[in-house]
Design a protein around this motif. Structure first.
Motif, PDB file in Angstrom:
ATOM      1  N   ARG A 159       0.928  -1.194  -0.055  1.00 34.03           N
ATOM      2  CA  ARG A 159       0.141  -0.080  -0.053  1.00 34.03           C
ATOM      3  C   ARG A 159       0.726   1.291  -0.048  1.00 34.03           C
ATOM      4  O   ARG A 159       0.534   2.306  -0.725  1.00 34.03           O
ATOM      5  CB  ARG A 159      -0.845  -0.097   1.357  1.00 34.03           C
ATOM      6  CG  ARG A 159      -1.966   1.103   1.455  1.00 34.03           C
ATOM      7  CD  ARG A 159      -3.181   0.480   0.957  1.00 34.03           C
ATOM      8  NE  ARG A 159      -4.247   1.847   0.863  1.00 34.03           N
ATOM      9  CZ  ARG A 159      -4.209   2.652  -0.043  1.00 34.03           C
ATOM     10  NH1 ARG A 159      -3.550   2.348  -1.079  1.00 34.03           N
ATOM     11  NH2 ARG A 159      -5.057   3.644  -0.175  1.00 34.03           N
ATOM     12  N   ARG A 162       7.168   2.664  -2.084  1.00 32.02           N
ATOM     13  CA  ARG A 162       7.293   2.729  -3.482  1.00 32.02           C
ATOM     14  C   ARG A 162       7.543   1.449  -4.368  1.00 32.02           C
ATOM     15  O   ARG A 162       6.929   1.029  -5.292  1.00 32.02           O
ATOM     16  CB  ARG A 162       8.595   3.436  -3.838  1.00 32.02           C
ATOM     17  CG  ARG A 162       8.383   4.392  -4.881  1.00 32.02           C
ATOM     18  CD  ARG A 162       9.138   5.509  -4.926  1.00 32.02           C
ATOM     19  NE  ARG A 162       8.114   6.622  -4.739  1.00 32.02           N
ATOM     20  CZ  ARG A 162       8.602   8.221  -4.633  1.00 32.02           C
ATOM     21  NH1 ARG A 162       9.836   8.412  -4.443  1.00 32.02           N
ATOM     22  NH2 ARG A 162       7.658   9.010  -4.346  1.00 32.02           N
ATOM     23  N   ILE A 165       3.977  -0.386  -4.305  1.00 32.13           N
ATOM     24  CA  ILE A 165       3.278   0.210  -5.622  1.00 32.13           C
ATOM     25  C   ILE A 165       3.669  -0.169  -6.965  1.00 32.13           C
ATOM     26  O   ILE A 165       2.957  -0.461  -7.760  1.00 32.13           O
ATOM     27  CB  ILE A 165       3.181   1.876  -5.266  1.00 32.13           C
ATOM     28  CG1 ILE A 165       2.515   2.131  -4.161  1.00 32.13           C
ATOM     29  CG2 ILE A 165       2.672   2.792  -6.647  1.00 32.13           C
ATOM     30  CD1 ILE A 165       2.766   3.673  -3.595  1.00 32.13           C
ATOM     31  N   ARG A 166       4.955  -0.041  -7.242  1.00 30.07           N
ATOM     32  CA  ARG A 166       5.397  -0.738  -8.163  1.00 30.07           C
ATOM     33  C   ARG A 166       5.177  -2.318  -8.558  1.00 30.07           C
ATOM     34  O   ARG A 166       4.983  -2.607  -9.984  1.00 30.07           O
ATOM     35  CB  ARG A 166       6.908  -0.472  -8.548  1.00 30.07           C
ATOM     36  CG  ARG A 166       7.263   0.964  -8.575  1.00 30.07           C
ATOM     37  CD  ARG A 166       8.863   1.309  -8.634  1.00 30.07           C
ATOM     38  NE  ARG A 166       8.908   2.719  -8.482  1.00 30.07           N
ATOM     39  CZ  ARG A 166      10.178   3.187  -7.857  1.00 30.07           C
ATOM     40  NH1 ARG A 166      11.104   2.350  -7.511  1.00 30.07           N
ATOM     41  NH2 ARG A 166      10.135   4.413  -7.882  1.00 30.07           N
ATOM     42  N   ARG A 168       2.266  -3.721  -7.555  1.00 23.85           N
ATOM     43  CA  ARG A 168       0.835  -3.677  -8.025  1.00 23.85           C
ATOM     44  C   ARG A 168       0.980  -3.198  -9.527  1.00 23.85           C
ATOM     45  O   ARG A 168       0.107  -3.625 -10.252  1.00 23.85           O
ATOM     46  CB  ARG A 168       0.155  -2.765  -7.062  1.00 23.85           C
ATOM     47  CG  ARG A 168       0.003  -3.414  -5.918  1.00 23.85           C
ATOM     48  CD  ARG A 168      -0.292  -2.295  -4.633  1.00 23.85           C
ATOM     49  NE  ARG A 168      -1.452  -1.612  -5.078  1.00 23.85           N
ATOM     50  CZ  ARG A 168      -1.962  -0.469  -4.216  1.00 23.85           C
ATOM     51  NH1 ARG A 168      -0.814   0.206  -3.793  1.00 23.85           N
ATOM     52  NH2 ARG A 168      -2.892   0.354  -4.466  1.00 23.85           N
ATOM     53  N   ALA A 169       1.598  -2.198  -9.822  1.00 19.39           N
ATOM     54  CA  ALA A 169       1.430  -1.459 -11.096  1.00 19.39           C
ATOM     55  C   ALA A 169       2.020  -2.473 -12.175  1.00 19.39           C
ATOM     56  O   ALA A 169       1.432  -2.873 -13.295  1.00 19.39           O
ATOM     57  CB  ALA A 169       2.648  -0.144 -11.279  1.00 19.39           C
ATOM     58  N   ALA A 177       4.103  -0.552 -16.908  1.00 16.86           N
ATOM     59  CA  ALA A 177       5.236  -0.614 -15.988  1.00 16.86           C
ATOM     60  C   ALA A 177       6.757  -0.261 -16.505  1.00 16.86           C
ATOM     61  O   ALA A 177       7.470   0.584 -15.849  1.00 16.86           O
ATOM     62  CB  ALA A 177       5.123  -1.668 -15.019  1.00 16.86           C
ATOM     63  N   GLY A 181       9.708   2.999 -16.562  1.00 15.28           N
ATOM     64  CA  GLY A 181      11.089   2.980 -15.957  1.00 15.28           C
ATOM     65  C   GLY A 181      11.316   1.804 -15.061  1.00 15.28           C
ATOM     66  O   GLY A 181      12.328   2.031 -14.209  1.00 15.28           O
ATOM     67  N   ILE A 182      10.155   1.242 -14.755  1.00 22.88           N
ATOM     68  CA  ILE A 182      10.150   0.092 -13.824  1.00 22.88           C
ATOM     69  C   ILE A 182      10.996  -1.025 -14.320  1.00 22.88           C
ATOM     70  O   ILE A 182      10.537  -1.656 -15.384  1.00 22.88           O
ATOM     71  CB  ILE A 182       8.706  -0.479 -13.077  1.00 22.88           C
ATOM     72  CG1 ILE A 182       8.262   0.804 -12.595  1.00 22.88           C
ATOM     73  CG2 ILE A 182       8.963  -1.305 -12.349  1.00 22.88           C
ATOM     74  CD1 ILE A 182       6.710   0.491 -12.343  1.00 22.88           C
TER      75      ILE A 182
END
Lengths: 290, 265
Positions: A159, A162, A165-166, A168-169, A177, A181-182
């Motif tokens: 939740r 960072r 969150i990535r 989940r993305a 994603a 840049g992930i």
């Protein structure tokens, strides 16, 4: 009262194992059918740590769990990474192969004999009497508390952090994603590491409580229906699924026949798949991928 | 010696699933600070061109099979998307441009700004909310609940957070009301001159694109059919008629084409 305690302990066990399935599925849409075997490897790592060093029990458990995290990352780096972009079915079949390989390796490396890491660590496991009159072994209590901590930690991680969150993305749209840049391989490696870590913690605690042999992989497989019942991409769902399956199992063992224990999770699984194939909390649109 | 251009495509070919050729050798140049438009009908290869520049992942079953894509002289056609983004070439895709189950703030938080420090990142976030105040108002609502225009703003905002020097925008105008498109276009021009960005724009709406761009390319069947300054293309009635489907002065419906004697067969 004792019944309730048994249900909670079994539910905590299932939930702790099931969150590993959910983590990997949610991030990479891969069903990791080697999860039971990986969790068994984690438990055997504790056997090795316990026999090779004179560490205090808590440190030995921590070290074995940390090593299992590494095992998960290695599985991604050397195996699953090469499958990115292949159909999900290929990845799932690969995990089945990995499971068979690991089961063989465990017998080769640690023999098929039953191990008792709690004894070699000198760990006592006295029962504790709860205020309602129910009794719980110290290690079972530790397991329940660990499950609570792991779920709390995972919720907070996904939740607020960072990286969470990535993750989940990446689970929602890997291509976008990557375009933001992930590094997908980094995310998948973290997911495999965390999943193997939580599974191994469950495996280690079970092994400490009741010994360890190669049938532990079956416990991992029994937790798979739990993840599916709750909906494969929902942590909340796997908590609830664990509670449902554990309640049914404990009650049926108590009042009908202990032999039912291995069948119950799969009976519930079939019932849920017939009525609500995406699970209780799963996303409906994921259906085509199952 | 002259510095190499920001982006060049030299005879780039792209193949899907090892057999379907989508691009047959595209040549294209974007100079620093320029707005360049790629026009063409459906299936001409516009989106594929942008996707080739921004990088494919294994899921796409696509790869660059020929030619070379250079960013400031360095070949980038084999890099994975996240490294291309980190070089400052950032895509705003046509569909699935935001993470629908993440909030607006989380959509921005997911962006990786590897090279920039925390202060720089905060400055960029500030900039995004300044340019798109509607995003600030909806910071904690899920992106899936945003309107089409807000979603486009969020997609552009997330791309800006990546710290681009070249923004690739696929169909800015698609599905949006003309007034929103105009607003977004103006906003983009402001941002462009503020940050010194270059923009490569793919558009079906030729009128909007030619009004935004300095330079334009017209694609047909995976090849460059025409190229030139936007003003020249906008004035060229042949190009308007054959490739962009809007003949100056007369407006045709598809029924005219169908009933024209000898059109087919």
């Amino acid at each position: 009262m004792q019944l309730a305690v048994n249900i909670v302990v079994l539910a905590a066990t299932y939930a702790l194992i099931a969150c590993g399935y959910v983590l990997i599925y949610r991030v990479s849409r891969v069903l990791n059918l080697a999860h039971g075997e990986l969790m068994m490897v984690g438990a055997y790592l504790l056997v090795t740590v316990a026999s090779a060093s004179a560490l205090p029990p808590l440190l030995a458990v921590g070290l074995a769990a940390a090593l299992s995290l590494g095992v998960g990352v290695l599985v991604h780096l050397f195996l699953m990474r090469r499958l990115t972009g292949q159909p999900a079915l290929a990845a799932v079949l690969t995990t089945i192969g990995l499971g068979i390989l690991l089961r063989g390796l465990v017998v080769l490396l640690w023999s098929a004999e039953q191990q008792h890491p709690a004894q070699s660590l000198g760990l006592a496991n006295p029962p504790i009497t709860l205020f309602g009159g129910g009794r719980i072994s110290t290690l079972s209590l530790a397991l329940v508390l660990t499950t609570g901590a792991v779920y709390g930690g995972l919720f907070a991680f996904l939740r607020f952090s960072r990286w969470g969150i990535r993750m989940r993305a990446a689970g929602q749209n890997p291509l976008l994603a990557a375009q933001r840049g992930i590094n997908l391989n980094g995310i998948y490696a973290v997911a495999w590491g965390l999943s193997t870590f939580t599974g191994s913690v469950a495996g280690i605690l079970i092994a400490l409580d009741s010994g360890l042999d190669t049938t532990m992989a079956t416990i991992g497989l029994k937790a798979f229906p739990v993840a599916l019942v709750g909906g494969l991409d929902s942590l909340l769902g796997s908590l609830l699924g664990a509670l449902i399956v554990a309640t049914a199992e404990v009650v049926l063992i108590q009042y009908v026949d202990p032999l039912l224990s291995d069948v119950v999770p799969f009976l519930i699984l079939m019932a849920v798949l017939l009525a609500r194939p995406w699970g209780l909390f799963g996303s409906r649109e994921e259906l085509d991928r199952v | 010696m002259i510095a190499p251009p920001l982006l060049t495509l030299e005879a780039v070919g792209v193949t899907y699933q090892r057999s379907i050729v989508a691009l047959h050798g595209i040549d294209l140049t974007v100079q620093a600070g320029q707005i360049v438009a790629i026009l063409g009908v459906n299936g001409a290869g516009k989106t594929t061109t942008l996707r080739a520049i921004s990088g494919f992942v294994g899921l796409d079953q696509a790869r660059v099979t020929g030619g070379c894509i250079r960013h400031r002289g360095t070949a980038i056609e084999t890099l994975p998307p996240h490294l291309i983004t980190r070089r400052g070439i950032v895509l705003v895709p046509e569909r699935d441009k935001v993470f629908p189950n993440l909030t607006v703030a989380e959509n921005l938080a997911a962006v990786v700004t590897a090279a920039a420090g925390t202060a720089e990142r905060r400055r960029r976030e500030q900039l995004v909310y300044e340019h798109f105040p509607r995003l600030a108002a909806r910071r904690s609502s899920e992106a899936g609940l945003l309107s089409g225009g807000e979603r486009q703003m969020l997609a552009v905002g997330a791309a800006l957070l990546c710290g681009p020097e070249l923004l690739l925008i696929d169909e800015l105008s698609l599905g949006l009301a003309p007034i929103i498109v105009g607003e977004l276009g103006e906003r983009l021009k402001t941002i462009r001159s503020e940050l010194g960005l270059a923009i490569l724009l793919v558009e079906q709406s030729a009128a909007f694109a030619l009004q935004m761009a300095d330079h334009a390319y017209v694609l047909e069947n995976g090849r460059v059919a025409a190229a030139g300054p936007a003003a020249t293309l906008a004035a060229d009635t042949d190009i308007q008629r054959y490739y962009l489907g809007t003949a100056a002065g007369e407006r045709r419906s598809y029924r005219d084409g169908r009933t024209r004697p000898g059109a087919c067969q």
